[in-house]
Design a protein around this motif. Structure first.
Motif, PDB file in Angstrom:
ATOM      1  N   GLY A 165      -8.469  10.157  -1.266  1.00  0.00           N
ATOM      2  CA  GLY A 165      -8.792  11.536  -1.591  1.00  0.00           C
ATOM      3  C   GLY A 165      -9.122  12.414  -0.407  1.00  0.00           C
ATOM      4  O   GLY A 165      -9.644  13.514  -0.568  1.00  0.00           O
ATOM      5  N   LYS A 166      -8.813  11.982   0.813  1.00  0.00           N
ATOM      6  CA  LYS A 166      -9.132  12.779   1.992  1.00  0.00           C
ATOM      7  C   LYS A 166      -8.175  13.958   2.176  1.00  0.00           C
ATOM      8  O   LYS A 166      -8.416  14.830   3.003  1.00  0.00           O
ATOM      9  CB  LYS A 166      -9.113  11.896   3.244  1.00  0.00           C
ATOM     10  CG  LYS A 166     -10.235  10.860   3.246  1.00  0.00           C
ATOM     11  CD  LYS A 166     -10.184   9.989   4.504  1.00  0.00           C
ATOM     12  CE  LYS A 166     -11.298   8.949   4.479  1.00  0.00           C
ATOM     13  NZ  LYS A 166     -11.249   8.061   5.663  1.00  0.00           N
ATOM     14  N   ILE A 167      -7.071  13.951   1.453  1.00  0.00           N
ATOM     15  CA  ILE A 167      -6.173  15.098   1.453  1.00  0.00           C
ATOM     16  C   ILE A 167      -6.376  15.824   0.133  1.00  0.00           C
ATOM     17  O   ILE A 167      -6.366  15.217  -0.930  1.00  0.00           O
ATOM     18  CB  ILE A 167      -4.703  14.667   1.624  1.00  0.00           C
ATOM     19  CG1 ILE A 167      -4.500  14.066   3.012  1.00  0.00           C
ATOM     20  CG2 ILE A 167      -3.759  15.842   1.411  1.00  0.00           C
ATOM     21  CD1 ILE A 167      -3.076  13.644   3.309  1.00  0.00           C
ATOM     22  N   VAL A 168      -6.565  17.120   0.204  1.00  0.00           N
ATOM     23  CA  VAL A 168      -6.878  17.916  -0.970  1.00  0.00           C
ATOM     24  C   VAL A 168      -5.770  17.822  -2.014  1.00  0.00           C
ATOM     25  O   VAL A 168      -4.590  17.687  -1.692  1.00  0.00           O
ATOM     26  CB  VAL A 168      -7.096  19.388  -0.551  1.00  0.00           C
ATOM     27  CG1 VAL A 168      -7.451  20.244  -1.767  1.00  0.00           C
ATOM     28  CG2 VAL A 168      -8.203  19.473   0.486  1.00  0.00           C
ATOM     29  N   ASP A 169      -6.155  17.883  -3.285  1.00  0.00           N
ATOM     30  CA  ASP A 169      -5.195  17.889  -4.388  1.00  0.00           C
ATOM     31  C   ASP A 169      -4.151  18.978  -4.156  1.00  0.00           C
ATOM     32  O   ASP A 169      -4.501  20.128  -3.914  1.00  0.00           O
ATOM     33  CB  ASP A 169      -5.947  18.169  -5.694  1.00  0.00           C
ATOM     34  CG  ASP A 169      -5.080  17.962  -6.928  1.00  0.00           C
ATOM     35  OD1 ASP A 169      -3.872  18.232  -6.853  1.00  0.00           O
ATOM     36  OD2 ASP A 169      -5.629  17.533  -7.945  1.00  0.00           O
ATOM     37  N   VAL A 170      -2.878  18.602  -4.225  1.00  0.00           N
ATOM     38  CA  VAL A 170      -1.814  19.556  -3.902  1.00  0.00           C
ATOM     39  C   VAL A 170      -1.242  20.258  -5.123  1.00  0.00           C
ATOM     40  O   VAL A 170      -0.329  21.058  -5.002  1.00  0.00           O
ATOM     41  CB  VAL A 170      -0.651  18.872  -3.147  1.00  0.00           C
ATOM     42  CG1 VAL A 170      -1.138  18.297  -1.843  1.00  0.00           C
ATOM     43  CG2 VAL A 170       0.004  17.813  -4.016  1.00  0.00           C
TER      44      VAL A 170
ATOM     45  N   ALA B 143       0.902  16.364   8.065  1.00  0.00           N
ATOM     46  CA  ALA B 143       1.943  17.350   8.398  1.00  0.00           C
ATOM     47  C   ALA B 143       2.572  17.904   7.130  1.00  0.00           C
ATOM     48  O   ALA B 143       2.808  19.111   7.011  1.00  0.00           O
ATOM     49  CB  ALA B 143       3.012  16.709   9.288  1.00  0.00           C
ATOM     50  N   GLU B 144       2.815  17.031   6.156  1.00  0.00           N
ATOM     51  CA  GLU B 144       3.422  17.489   4.910  1.00  0.00           C
ATOM     52  C   GLU B 144       2.469  18.383   4.126  1.00  0.00           C
ATOM     53  O   GLU B 144       2.891  19.372   3.517  1.00  0.00           O
ATOM     54  CB  GLU B 144       3.860  16.290   4.064  1.00  0.00           C
ATOM     55  CG  GLU B 144       4.447  16.652   2.701  1.00  0.00           C
ATOM     56  CD  GLU B 144       5.713  17.486   2.784  1.00  0.00           C
ATOM     57  OE1 GLU B 144       6.178  17.959   1.734  1.00  0.00           O
ATOM     58  OE2 GLU B 144       6.253  17.673   3.895  1.00  0.00           O
ATOM     59  N   TYR B 145       1.202  18.035   4.136  1.00  0.00           N
ATOM     60  CA  TYR B 145       0.220  18.897   3.463  1.00  0.00           C
ATOM     61  C   TYR B 145       0.226  20.283   4.102  1.00  0.00           C
ATOM     62  O   TYR B 145       0.241  21.303   3.412  1.00  0.00           O
ATOM     63  CB  TYR B 145      -1.173  18.285   3.552  1.00  0.00           C
ATOM     64  CG  TYR B 145      -2.243  19.153   2.943  1.00  0.00           C
ATOM     65  CD1 TYR B 145      -2.400  19.235   1.552  1.00  0.00           C
ATOM     66  CD2 TYR B 145      -3.073  19.918   3.737  1.00  0.00           C
ATOM     67  CE1 TYR B 145      -3.363  20.045   0.990  1.00  0.00           C
ATOM     68  CE2 TYR B 145      -4.045  20.745   3.183  1.00  0.00           C
ATOM     69  CZ  TYR B 145      -4.187  20.803   1.805  1.00  0.00           C
ATOM     70  OH  TYR B 145      -5.129  21.607   1.255  1.00  0.00           O
ATOM     71  N   ASN B 146       0.252  20.327   5.429  1.00  0.00           N
ATOM     72  CA  ASN B 146       0.278  21.628   6.136  1.00  0.00           C
ATOM     73  C   ASN B 146       1.566  22.376   5.851  1.00  0.00           C
ATOM     74  O   ASN B 146       1.577  23.604   5.741  1.00  0.00           O
ATOM     75  CB  ASN B 146       0.120  21.388   7.642  1.00  0.00           C
ATOM     76  CG  ASN B 146      -1.280  20.932   8.010  1.00  0.00           C
ATOM     77  OD1 ASN B 146      -2.249  21.270   7.325  1.00  0.00           O
ATOM     78  ND2 ASN B 146      -1.397  20.174   9.081  1.00  0.00           N
TER      79      ASN B 146
ATOM     80  N   PHE C  51       3.159  13.250  -4.413  1.00  0.00           N
ATOM     81  CA  PHE C  51       2.403  13.454  -3.183  1.00  0.00           C
ATOM     82  C   PHE C  51       0.912  13.334  -3.450  1.00  0.00           C
ATOM     83  O   PHE C  51       0.172  12.688  -2.696  1.00  0.00           O
ATOM     84  CB  PHE C  51       2.710  14.818  -2.578  1.00  0.00           C
ATOM     85  CG  PHE C  51       2.010  15.070  -1.267  1.00  0.00           C
ATOM     86  CD1 PHE C  51       2.569  14.636  -0.077  1.00  0.00           C
ATOM     87  CD2 PHE C  51       0.782  15.719  -1.226  1.00  0.00           C
ATOM     88  CE1 PHE C  51       1.915  14.848   1.133  1.00  0.00           C
ATOM     89  CE2 PHE C  51       0.126  15.934  -0.025  1.00  0.00           C
ATOM     90  CZ  PHE C  51       0.700  15.504   1.160  1.00  0.00           C
ATOM     91  N   ASP C  52       0.452  13.941  -4.522  1.00  0.00           N
ATOM     92  CA  ASP C  52      -0.956  13.864  -4.879  1.00  0.00           C
ATOM     93  C   ASP C  52      -1.366  12.422  -5.128  1.00  0.00           C
ATOM     94  O   ASP C  52      -2.428  11.969  -4.677  1.00  0.00           O
ATOM     95  CB  ASP C  52      -1.216  14.726  -6.113  1.00  0.00           C
ATOM     96  CG  ASP C  52      -2.668  14.684  -6.561  1.00  0.00           C
ATOM     97  OD1 ASP C  52      -3.548  14.842  -5.694  1.00  0.00           O
ATOM     98  OD2 ASP C  52      -2.919  14.491  -7.756  1.00  0.00           O
ATOM     99  N   TYR C  53      -0.515  11.676  -5.820  1.00  0.00           N
ATOM    100  CA  TYR C  53      -0.809  10.274  -6.138  1.00  0.00           C
ATOM    101  C   TYR C  53      -0.922   9.430  -4.867  1.00  0.00           C
ATOM    102  O   TYR C  53      -1.899   8.702  -4.661  1.00  0.00           O
ATOM    103  CB  TYR C  53       0.273   9.707  -7.059  1.00  0.00           C
ATOM    104  CG  TYR C  53       0.162   8.213  -7.279  1.00  0.00           C
ATOM    105  CD1 TYR C  53      -0.760   7.696  -8.170  1.00  0.00           C
ATOM    106  CD2 TYR C  53       0.977   7.327  -6.571  1.00  0.00           C
ATOM    107  CE1 TYR C  53      -0.875   6.327  -8.357  1.00  0.00           C
ATOM    108  CE2 TYR C  53       0.867   5.966  -6.755  1.00  0.00           C
ATOM    109  CZ  TYR C  53      -0.062   5.463  -7.650  1.00  0.00           C
ATOM    110  OH  TYR C  53      -0.168   4.106  -7.829  1.00  0.00           O
ATOM    111  N   TYR C  54       0.090   9.526  -4.010  1.00  0.00           N
ATOM    112  CA  TYR C  54       0.093   8.693  -2.814  1.00  0.00           C
ATOM    113  C   TYR C  54      -0.975   9.116  -1.809  1.00  0.00           C
ATOM    114  O   TYR C  54      -1.576   8.281  -1.135  1.00  0.00           O
ATOM    115  CB  TYR C  54       1.472   8.714  -2.150  1.00  0.00           C
ATOM    116  CG  TYR C  54       2.457   7.786  -2.812  1.00  0.00           C
ATOM    117  CD1 TYR C  54       2.235   6.418  -2.851  1.00  0.00           C
ATOM    118  CD2 TYR C  54       3.612   8.271  -3.419  1.00  0.00           C
ATOM    119  CE1 TYR C  54       3.122   5.559  -3.464  1.00  0.00           C
ATOM    120  CE2 TYR C  54       4.507   7.421  -4.034  1.00  0.00           C
ATOM    121  CZ  TYR C  54       4.261   6.058  -4.057  1.00  0.00           C
ATOM    122  OH  TYR C  54       5.136   5.210  -4.670  1.00  0.00           O
TER     123      TYR C  54
END
Length: 214
Positions: A113-118, A206-209, A103-106
């Motif tokens: 990088g607009k989605i925070v490192d998970v 949605a998955e990040y949330n 998830f972090d990679y994709y």
């Protein structure tokens, strides 16, 4: 008589399930029209695990196959078969099936990088074991204990799983990059990539949330 699901894990709660369904372009209406909405919910959650273990996938497919000719399950069964195929073939399009490393990679690859490192949001062994136990309650002939131990061993959620899955991920990414280079020549302005990012962004957000839920 339909079984009753005891939602002991946060990932099977209504809020988490709603986010999962939104990633899969579905809603509770699809689940609620089945004879056993709670079992349907558990099967949808099983899509998170089908790439993680061949044993789990075989058990999952066997359980799903029992619905093929069961009255009232037709539309849901058809949707599940189609979605399962897509998740298996293109997991990066369905972020709920990705390990935290994937998830972090994709998320970084697709959205700069607009989605925070998970990393650290959840640890795969804990997540997969707990979710497997809940889903296992609905797999006839398969105990939750077998799901948690034989089907989803602890090692599968740690370095072994993450490394093997990421190796496949990297190979797929290389092919994707080549395809993207060809496409960008055919579609100046990188419009193809922009359209893909626009389509996938709601799913990844949605998955990040969902992963951030406590």
């Amino acid at each position: 008589m339909a079984e009753t699901l005891t939602v002991s894990h946060r990932w099977l709660r209504d809020d988490a399930m709603a986010l999962l369904l939104s990633e899969a372009s579905c809603d509770f209406g699809m689940l609620n029209q089945t004879p056993d909405p709670q079992k349907a919910r558990a099967l949808v959650a099983g899509l998170c695990l089908i790439r993680m273990s061949d044993n789990f996938r075989f058990a999952f497919e066997k359980e799903l196959d029992t619905l093929r000719h069961t009255p009232g399950w037709g539309p849901f069964y058809s949707w599940m078969i189609m979605t399962k195929f897509q998740v298996t073939e293109n997991p990066d399009e369905y972020p709920f099936s990705l390990t935290d490393r994937e998830f972090d990679y994709y998320a970084t690859k697709e959205f700069s990088g607009k989605i925070v490192d998970v990393q650290g949001i959840y640890k795969p062994p804990n997540f997969y074991t707990a979710l497997g136990q809940d889903i296992g309650a609905f797999f006839l002939g398969v105990s939750a204990g077998m799901i948690a131990t034989a089907f989803i061993p602890e090692a599968a959620g740690a370095a072994a799983l993450s490394g093997a899955a990421f190796g496949t991920t990297a190979a797929r990414a290389a092919v994707s990059s080549l395809a993207g280079a060809v496409t960008s020549r055919l579609m100046p302005g990188n419009s193809w990539a922009a359209a893909r990012a626009g389509r996938l962004w709601p799913r990844y957000l949605a998955e990040y949330n969902r992963r951030m839920l406590r």
